[in-house]
Design a protein around this motif. Structure first.
Motif, mmCIF file in Angstrom:
data_model
loop_
_atom_site.group_PDB
_atom_site.id
_atom_site.type_symbol
_atom_site.label_atom_id
_atom_site.label_comp_id
_atom_site.label_asym_id
_atom_site.label_seq_id
_atom_site.Cartn_x
_atom_site.Cartn_y
_atom_site.Cartn_z
ATOM 1 N N VAL A 100 -10.526 -8.215 10.975
ATOM 2 C CA VAL A 100 -9.892 -7.347 9.993
ATOM 3 C C VAL A 100 -8.454 -7.766 9.696
ATOM 4 C CG1 VAL A 100 -9.236 -4.936 9.546
ATOM 5 C CG2 VAL A 100 -11.336 -5.443 10.788
ATOM 6 N N ARG A 101 -7.841 -8.487 10.597
ATOM 7 C CA ARG A 101 -6.400 -8.680 10.570
ATOM 8 C C ARG A 101 -5.852 -9.144 9.220
ATOM 9 N NH1 ARG A 101 -2.863 -9.548 14.687
ATOM 10 N NH2 ARG A 101 -4.570 -9.897 16.141
ATOM 11 N N GLU A 102 -6.315 -10.266 8.710
ATOM 12 C CA GLU A 102 -5.700 -10.856 7.529
ATOM 13 C C GLU A 102 -6.052 -10.147 6.233
ATOM 14 O OE1 GLU A 102 -3.509 -13.165 7.538
ATOM 15 O OE2 GLU A 102 -3.581 -13.518 9.695
ATOM 16 N N HIS A 103 -7.178 -9.433 6.215
ATOM 17 C CA HIS A 103 -7.704 -8.986 4.938
ATOM 18 C C HIS A 103 -7.633 -7.492 4.694
ATOM 19 C CE1 HIS A 103 -9.229 -12.984 3.935
ATOM 20 N NE2 HIS A 103 -9.392 -13.083 5.240
ATOM 21 N N ALA A 104 -7.445 -6.709 5.723
ATOM 22 C CA ALA A 104 -7.376 -5.270 5.519
ATOM 23 C C ALA A 104 -6.015 -4.697 5.904
ATOM 24 C CB ALA A 104 -8.469 -4.563 6.315
ATOM 25 N N LEU A 105 -5.328 -5.329 6.849
ATOM 26 C CA LEU A 105 -4.121 -4.721 7.383
ATOM 27 C C LEU A 105 -2.975 -4.712 6.380
ATOM 28 C CD1 LEU A 105 -3.154 -3.329 9.864
ATOM 29 C CD2 LEU A 105 -2.464 -5.523 10.826
ATOM 30 N N ALA A 106 -2.737 -5.834 5.685
ATOM 31 C CA ALA A 106 -1.611 -5.891 4.746
ATOM 32 C C ALA A 106 -1.747 -4.882 3.606
ATOM 33 C CB ALA A 106 -1.458 -7.316 4.201
ATOM 34 N N PRO A 107 -2.891 -4.831 2.902
ATOM 35 C CA PRO A 107 -3.009 -3.818 1.847
ATOM 36 C C PRO A 107 -3.022 -2.402 2.401
ATOM 37 C CG PRO A 107 -5.076 -4.993 2.113
ATOM 38 C CD PRO A 107 -4.044 -5.740 2.899
ATOM 39 N N LEU A 108 -3.524 -2.227 3.615
ATOM 40 C CA LEU A 108 -3.519 -0.897 4.221
ATOM 41 C C LEU A 108 -2.090 -0.416 4.418
ATOM 42 C CD1 LEU A 108 -5.315 1.353 5.562
ATOM 43 C CD2 LEU A 108 -4.748 0.262 7.724
ATOM 44 N N VAL A 109 -1.240 -1.268 4.978
ATOM 45 C CA VAL A 109 0.155 -0.892 5.207
ATOM 46 C C VAL A 109 0.852 -0.607 3.878
ATOM 47 C CG1 VAL A 109 2.388 -1.729 6.037
ATOM 48 C CG2 VAL A 109 0.324 -2.122 7.397
ATOM 49 N N MET A 110 0.616 -1.443 2.878
ATOM 50 C CA MET A 110 1.220 -1.235 1.564
ATOM 51 C C MET A 110 0.762 0.088 0.956
ATOM 52 S SD MET A 110 0.882 -3.624 -1.833
ATOM 53 C CE MET A 110 1.376 -5.077 -0.907
ATOM 54 N N GLY A 111 -0.521 0.343 1.038
ATOM 55 C CA GLY A 111 -1.049 1.575 0.474
ATOM 56 C C GLY A 111 -0.547 2.808 1.198
ATOM 57 N N LEU A 112 -0.479 2.738 2.531
ATOM 58 C CA LEU A 112 -0.002 3.897 3.285
ATOM 59 C C LEU A 112 1.487 4.135 3.053
ATOM 60 C CD1 LEU A 112 -1.912 3.680 6.679
ATOM 61 C CD2 LEU A 112 -2.407 5.066 4.664
ATOM 62 N N ALA A 113 2.233 3.077 2.763
ATOM 63 C CA ALA A 113 3.644 3.276 2.417
ATOM 64 C C ALA A 113 3.758 4.107 1.144
ATOM 65 C CB ALA A 113 4.333 1.922 2.240
ATOM 66 N N VAL A 114 2.951 3.774 0.130
ATOM 67 C CA VAL A 114 2.946 4.567 -1.107
ATOM 68 C C VAL A 114 2.520 6.001 -0.813
ATOM 69 C CG1 VAL A 114 1.887 4.826 -3.384
ATOM 70 C CG2 VAL A 114 2.515 2.556 -2.549
ATOM 71 N N HIS A 115 1.470 6.145 -0.012
ATOM 72 C CA HIS A 115 0.947 7.469 0.319
ATOM 73 C C HIS A 115 1.990 8.324 1.033
ATOM 74 C CE1 HIS A 115 -0.998 10.171 3.291
ATOM 75 N NE2 HIS A 115 -1.724 10.513 2.259
ATOM 76 N N ASN A 116 2.653 7.757 2.037
ATOM 77 C CA ASN A 116 3.615 8.533 2.816
ATOM 78 C C ASN A 116 4.866 8.856 2.007
ATOM 79 O OD1 ASN A 116 1.763 8.352 4.829
ATOM 80 N ND2 ASN A 116 3.067 7.273 6.278
ATOM 81 N N LEU A 117 5.279 7.942 1.138
ATOM 82 C CA LEU A 117 6.395 8.251 0.249
ATOM 83 C C LEU A 117 6.045 9.410 -0.680
ATOM 84 C CD1 LEU A 117 7.630 4.660 -0.652
ATOM 85 C CD2 LEU A 117 8.879 6.370 0.682
ATOM 86 N N ALA A 118 4.805 9.409 -1.176
ATOM 87 C CA ALA A 118 4.363 10.504 -2.042
ATOM 88 C C ALA A 118 4.400 11.830 -1.293
ATOM 89 C CB ALA A 118 2.958 10.227 -2.579
ATOM 90 N N ASP A 119 3.953 11.826 -0.037
ATOM 91 C CA ASP A 119 3.998 13.055 0.749
ATOM 92 C C ASP A 119 5.440 13.499 0.991
ATOM 93 O OD1 ASP A 119 1.339 13.509 0.914
ATOM 94 O OD2 ASP A 119 1.098 12.887 2.996
ATOM 95 N N GLY A 120 6.320 12.534 1.250
ATOM 96 C CA GLY A 120 7.723 12.881 1.440
ATOM 97 C C GLY A 120 8.338 13.485 0.196
ATOM 98 N N PHE A 121 8.011 12.911 -0.969
ATOM 99 C CA PHE A 121 8.503 13.475 -2.227
ATOM 100 C C PHE A 121 7.990 14.904 -2.420
ATOM 101 C CE2 PHE A 121 8.869 8.913 -3.778
ATOM 102 C CZ PHE A 121 10.246 8.903 -3.689
ATOM 103 N N ALA A 122 6.719 15.126 -2.095
ATOM 104 C CA ALA A 122 6.144 16.460 -2.238
ATOM 105 C C ALA A 122 6.867 17.459 -1.349
ATOM 106 C CB ALA A 122 4.653 16.431 -1.910
ATOM 107 N N LEU A 123 7.172 17.047 -0.126
ATOM 108 C CA LEU A 123 7.893 17.942 0.785
ATOM 109 C C LEU A 123 9.322 18.182 0.297
ATOM 110 C CD1 LEU A 123 6.597 16.520 4.169
ATOM 111 C CD2 LEU A 123 6.167 18.807 3.262
ATOM 112 N N GLY A 124 9.947 17.151 -0.259
ATOM 113 C CA GLY A 124 11.286 17.330 -0.801
ATOM 114 C C GLY A 124 11.306 18.292 -1.966
#
Length: 248
Positions: A100-124
């Protein structure tokens, strides 16, 4: 009535969500030595969690906030990750040895960064609401941050990430939530239209990761019926929990 303590409530909820996300992600440290079957099962569960969150939580919330704008956010988030991979990766297939390392981890981290920023904005943004409403937003974010963290833990374990790698991924992604919340409370709050677009984009990236990466990875790692059954069971159970706890 708007309470003066609401910004504090939003900040506390953001920190609590960060702890829930990062704490769940650190479960990856318990997955060392996972075999092919274990990797396949854990990735199938992660795919079910992410797709349930995308379609049963984030997308409906985005639609409620901004209507058709949310659809464009969802499509944009999905397409963005696809195009990033198209232009930055030389090939689309991999050997079983790569796991899984090369093919799922990088886009997963990128996607979760967008997701968590969205949650932070919602809380703000919730800092502009009444204290009960802010508490409801905080609870909603916390409810779905824990399974997102668990899905990340499953992928990190399947990728045989080291302790240092797990910490480098889990902690900054968790801190993105209070960071975005703090920026939103310090700056003019975005309207529902902008927030709906961002939440929709977060749903799109989670849908892309679950459908394009994790589910195919689970089936490729261990060819049996079990990963498919686990995926469907996780998808259904998570959707039911989200509908029950969030009133979807």
């Amino acid at each position: 009535m708007r309470g003066v303590a609401t910004p504090v409530t939003a900040t506390f909820a953001a920190l609590l969500s960060a702890v829930g996300f990062s704490g769940a992600s650190l479960l990856a440290l318990l997955g060392k030595g996972m075999g092919v079957r274990g990797r396949s099962y854990s990735v199938a569960v992660a795919a079910g969690l992410l797709l349930a969150l995308a379609f049963a939580d984030l997308f409906p919330e985005a639609l409620e906030l901004s209507g058709r704008t949310a659809v464009w956010g969802f499509v944009g988030g999905f397409s963005f990750l696809l195009l990033v991979e198209t232009f930055t990766r030389a090939h689309t297939h991999h050997s079983p040895a790569e796991h899984v390392r090369e093919h799922a981890l990088a886009p997963l981290v990128m996607g979760l960064a967008v997701h968590n920023l969205a949650d932070g904005f919602a809380l703000g943004v919730s800092a502009e609401l009444s204290a009960p409403a802010a508490g409801a937003v905080g609870l909603g974010v916390l409810v779905h941050q824990a399974p997102v963290g668990i899905s990340l833990a499953a992928i990190l374990a399947a990728a045989h990430a080291t302790r240092a790698q797990v910490l480098r991924v889990a902690v900054p992604l968790g801190l993105a939530i209070p960071l975005a919340a703090a920026l939103t409370t310090a700056l003019p709050a975005p309207g529902d239209r902008a927030l709906g677009l961002l939440v929709g984009a977060a749903g799109g990236v989670l849908a892309y990761m679950g459908a394009s990466h994790l589910l195919p990875e689970a089936q490729a790692e261990h060819r049996s019926r079990v990963p498919g059954v686990l995926f469907v069971a996780t998808l259904a159970a998570t959707t039911l929990v989200l509908f029950t706890l969030l009133g979807g």
